[in-house]
Write a protein that holds these residues in place. Structure first.
Motif, short mmCIF file in Angstrom:
data_model
loop_
_atom_site.label_atom_id
_atom_site.label_comp_id
_atom_site.label_asym_id
_atom_site.label_seq_id
_atom_site.Cartn_x
_atom_site.Cartn_y
_atom_site.Cartn_z
N UNK A 135 4.74 -9.79 3.33
CA UNK A 135 4.46 -8.39 3.07
C UNK A 135 3.01 -8.17 2.67
N UNK A 136 2.63 -6.90 2.67
CA UNK A 136 1.29 -6.49 2.27
C UNK A 136 1.45 -5.30 1.33
N UNK A 137 0.86 -5.40 0.15
CA UNK A 137 1.07 -4.37 -0.86
C UNK A 137 -0.12 -4.30 -1.80
N UNK A 138 -0.62 -3.08 -2.02
CA UNK A 138 -1.68 -2.83 -3.01
C UNK A 138 -2.87 -3.76 -2.84
N UNK B 240 1.06 -14.80 -3.88
CA UNK B 240 0.26 -13.62 -3.58
C UNK B 240 -1.20 -14.03 -3.45
N UNK B 241 -1.92 -13.37 -2.55
CA UNK B 241 -3.36 -13.57 -2.46
C UNK B 241 -4.02 -12.21 -2.23
N UNK B 242 -5.15 -12.00 -2.91
CA UNK B 242 -5.84 -10.72 -2.80
C UNK B 242 -6.54 -10.59 -1.45
N UNK B 243 -6.51 -9.39 -0.91
CA UNK B 243 -7.07 -9.12 0.41
C UNK B 243 -5.99 -8.66 1.37
N UNK B 244 -6.39 -7.98 2.42
CA UNK B 244 -5.44 -7.47 3.40
C UNK B 244 -5.42 -8.36 4.64
#
Length: 378
Positions: A287-290, A225-229
């Motif tokens: 995926x992209x989540x939160x 996981x990595x933070x950011x969209x």
């Protein structure tokens, strides 16, 4: 009246600083009307600002000097860049000159990209330069077998992530034909995992002060996981097909490119898929989540890949694959699926060995016995 003066103040907004917000809400001005900005417009402007000249990575790193940089890592970048044919041999060894060449200065000072890439001091100003590592027992986060939180520059964090993978990633052993030697292979191709980690460090949102890259190993999957969209309206499904290479952090991505760690053609995610499929696994999921982007690696075949650090024969592995497909099955059904079925006695011996390893369990006796994979959470 003639003695009075009028003072006129004019605020000229910088278009690269848009969108503007008040108390956490973005607004827009159309004619004489002010209204709350639509979410789609707000996201578009955020994307444009993230890639403008005043984006986060390009701003001066307040309080940082060249002495705060890891000079050995900078010189290693030069050596690797020259070896990859992406830096000239005349680059030299003067740290200020190298940083200038790598676009790591802003207004005569190191910029924030330089801290991400080569910094040696992070707290309290750069808590986002962090890596979170975890090996969980089972298929959820209820119990840790190992967990770590590490601060450092991107290349140090990448090295630590690869060490953690080698320490905890399940290993499948096989006997090399003709050599009578055991060859261990990680469950997932390390090249694909490294590519996913490099993508995470290059493309994550560093403006999120509490953000990080996270690596989690479960009994049935591995996630990064990595933070950011995703930028520029990219969707997770776009990552498996041809798409433009428009990195969120072009300075950071350029240094990874010069070291020979990425290409410029936006094929990193496609390469991850190709490597996993070539190794016999399903395609990874994106995926992209939160507010985070993730990639999930799934093993092929049997449910308990974390227990395969045993010297299993090819036929024993095939039995596990068959039981993964069939579910509970009697010996006669299992035998039909084997590519080169031996005698029933030899199949039973293999199944007995797998039972001793807690990979298989049986129900019933004699001809009525049924075999199935042992569930990982039992």
């Amino acid at each position: 009246m003639d003695n009075k003066e009028a003072l006129v103040l004019e605020a000229i907004p910088n278009p690269e600083s848009r969108p503007y917000a008040l108390e956490g809400r973005p607004y827009q001005r159309i004619g004489s009307t002010t209204s709350i900005m639509p979410q789609t417009t707000y996201q578009r402007l955020l994307n444009e600002r993230a890639h403008s000249r005043i984006r986060w990575e390009n701003q001066p790193a307040e309080g940082c000097a060249i002495a705060d940089m890891d000079s050995e890592e900078i010189l290693r970048t030069v050596r690797l860049g020259i070896a990859a044919g992406r830096l000239p041999e005349s680059t030299g060894s003067a740290i200020p000159d190298i940083m200038e060449r790598l676009r790591l200065f802003r207004d005569g000072r190191p910029n924030q990209a330089s801290v991400v890439l080569f910094g040696s001091r992070f707290m309290p100003d750069y808590p986002q330069c962090q890596l979170r590592l975890a090996r969980f027992r089972g298929v959820n986060k209820s119990e840790f077998l190992d967990q770590r939180q590490i601060e450092g520059n991107a290349f140090y964090l990448l090295e630590e992530a690869m060490l953690f993978l080698r320490r905890h990633l399940p290993v499948a052993g096989r006997i090399v034909p003709g050599l009578f030697e055991r060859e261990d292979e990680p469950l997932f191709p390390l090249e694909a995992l490294r590519e996913a980690l490099v993508n995470a460090f290059c493309h994550r949102g560093y403006t999120i002060s509490g953000g990080a890259v996270s690596l989690a190993i479960y009994d049935d999957r591995l996630e990064i996981w990595s933070d950011g969209t995703l930028p520029f309206n990219l969707k997770p499904e776009d990552l498996k097909r041809d798409h433009a290479s428009r990195p969120r952090n072009p300075i950071i991505a350029q240094v990874f490119y010069l070291r020979g760690m990425i290409e410029r053609w936006g094929r990193g995610t496609q390469k991850i898929v190709e490597l996993c499929v070539k190794a016999g696994h399903p395609e990874p999921e994106f995926g992209e989540q939160a507010g985070s982007v993730w990639v999930r690696f799934l093993p092929s075949g049997y449910i308990a890949p974390h227990r395969v650090a045993h010297d299993l024969t090819g036929r024993q592995r095939e039995l596990l694959q068959i039981l993964a497909q069939l579910g509970p099955a009697p010996l006669r059904e299992i035998r039909k699926r084997l590519s080169a079925p031996p005698s029933d006695r030899m199949i039973q011996e293999d199944l007995t060995h797998l039972r001793r390893l807690d990979l298989v369990e049986s129900m019933g006796r004699g001809r009525g016995a049924v075999y199935r994979l042992r569930k990982t959470n039992e």
